[in-house]
Design an enzyme around this catalytic site. Sequence first.
Site, mmCIF file in Angstrom:
data_model
loop_
_atom_site.group_PDB
_atom_site.id
_atom_site.type_symbol
_atom_site.label_atom_id
_atom_site.label_comp_id
_atom_site.label_asym_id
_atom_site.label_seq_id
_atom_site.Cartn_x
_atom_site.Cartn_y
_atom_site.Cartn_z
ATOM 1 N N LYS A 66 0.829 -1.197 0.000
ATOM 2 C CA LYS A 66 0.000 0.000 0.000
ATOM 3 C C LYS A 66 0.874 1.262 0.000
ATOM 4 O O LYS A 66 2.029 1.217 0.424
ATOM 5 C CB LYS A 66 -0.875 0.035 1.261
ATOM 6 C CG LYS A 66 -1.952 -1.021 1.338
ATOM 7 C CD LYS A 66 -2.696 -0.894 2.667
ATOM 8 C CE LYS A 66 -3.803 -1.935 2.779
ATOM 9 N NZ LYS A 66 -4.934 -1.655 1.871
ATOM 10 N N ARG A 87 -10.582 -11.369 1.841
ATOM 11 C CA ARG A 87 -11.405 -12.452 1.293
ATOM 12 C C ARG A 87 -10.678 -13.793 1.353
ATOM 13 O O ARG A 87 -11.312 -14.844 1.400
ATOM 14 C CB ARG A 87 -11.832 -12.102 -0.135
ATOM 15 C CG ARG A 87 -10.697 -11.994 -1.132
ATOM 16 C CD ARG A 87 -11.049 -11.153 -2.345
ATOM 17 N NE ARG A 87 -11.121 -9.735 -2.012
ATOM 18 C CZ ARG A 87 -11.438 -8.792 -2.891
ATOM 19 N NH1 ARG A 87 -11.701 -9.108 -4.146
ATOM 20 N NH2 ARG A 87 -11.490 -7.528 -2.517
#
Length: 497
Positions: A280, A354
């Site tokens: 990130k 996920r």
Amino acid sequence: MNFTLSSKPITDIKADCLTVALPEKGTWPASTARADEALGGLITELQKNGDATGKNATTTLVPLKDQPWSRLLIVGTGTDKDRSPANYRKALIAVATQIKDGPSKHAILALSDTPVTGPEASGSEAAKLSLIGRALEDQLYRFSGFKSEKLPPRKLSKVTVSASGTGKALKDSFNLGLATGRGMNLTKDLGNTPPNVCHPTWLAEQAEKLSKDHDVIKTEILDEKQMKKLGMHSLLSVSAGSAQPAKLIVMEYRGGKSDEKPYVLVGKGITFDTGGISLKPGEGMDEMKYDMGGAAAVFGAMQTVAETKPKMNVVAVIAAAENMPSGTATRPGDIVTSMSGQTIEILNTDAEGRLVLCDALTYVKKFDPEVVVDMATLTGACIIALGSHATGLLSNNDALANDLLAAGERAGDRAWRLPLWDEYQSQLDSNFADMQNIGGRPAGTITAACFLSRFAKDYRWAHLDIAGTAWLSGKAKGSTGRPVPMLVDYLMSNVGS
């Protein structure tokens, strides 16, 4: 803090501060009229002179002499037609903000006889007492354990809430509100704890502590060796680059009949998310300590359940891992096999939530669940779509989705349903595996839920994307405690069903 429910006339209770509600126009609540009479028409005069307008969530503090109360706090509650549960809660927050750091040691809140619009249940005295209890605990929250200079203790030590009675139904509602607020505060504590402290092992220790504090909770912790044996290679791919081992945390509350199917809560517990190899940007990365917001909310809901002991069965499963870049980290392009046997091509290691949730969703089939609700700070796309006001909700069952939406409306912890249509599933097609873990920029929140839906086909399931609601940024930075109110309302509305 001592919270008390009282049916005594307010004029018979001595306190440092009396709080009453004032509408913009229309009939006053009985408690406000009673206080005005005792004060020789003071509230009437203040409204007539414009010192107290009654506009929702405005407050007027007046010192008193020779009265049972040292001061009077008037909170505006707006017009009758606009006094929704959400607006009523805004007024309660304004009250708590005024009294929590003020000079009063004992405050009386005479607010439960204020009319509230909406469904009958939302406007009942019991519902209002629950909201009052929750607002008090929520707004009195402080997080200062990591500051070298400790905050001085508050002067406020007792709050008496005026009610028409103190029977079991009203007491239970008030206590449920307090317990919900405490559950929110636990959620906030966990979320606000820095990631050098809050790692998967520490989170597992908090589950063991919850079990120790409440003997109705049974806790089991699965380590990486056990998860590997179960085939949870998707979950383990996320922790592969971290020195902190992953944990699967299981908490069980069995308050219902032994043959009753449990309500299962699943939480994403990424205690820090760097994005892994798909690193990130550095700006704002500190807020990725909140990426375990789903797990924190599960903790908060379970604490509320443990305190109130509803006659139902609830199971909580938390997939806890830290997502770090290193020489052992999972790479974009790697393919892993999930516990379900389905293979996943990992195209972006920053779509890791996920990957841990899919194995948890497979694992919970062992409990033969009534429903499964997972919650996760899953997608930035949800923040773009809904901002910080509404949680994104997707489900494979209309009745479950509607029940959660209704619970959110009642609790003032709202959600908005997004479609989970088959047309979106093709965005997850992979040339090399059964699926890929991202579906591209379009409909990012939906395709993330589509991914999860492939592991939740055997039961009624709903997914809550709390990326926009779990924490606040900027000056008010901190965990919000959401969606604990929605979860608690949903669970309690199904007791005995």
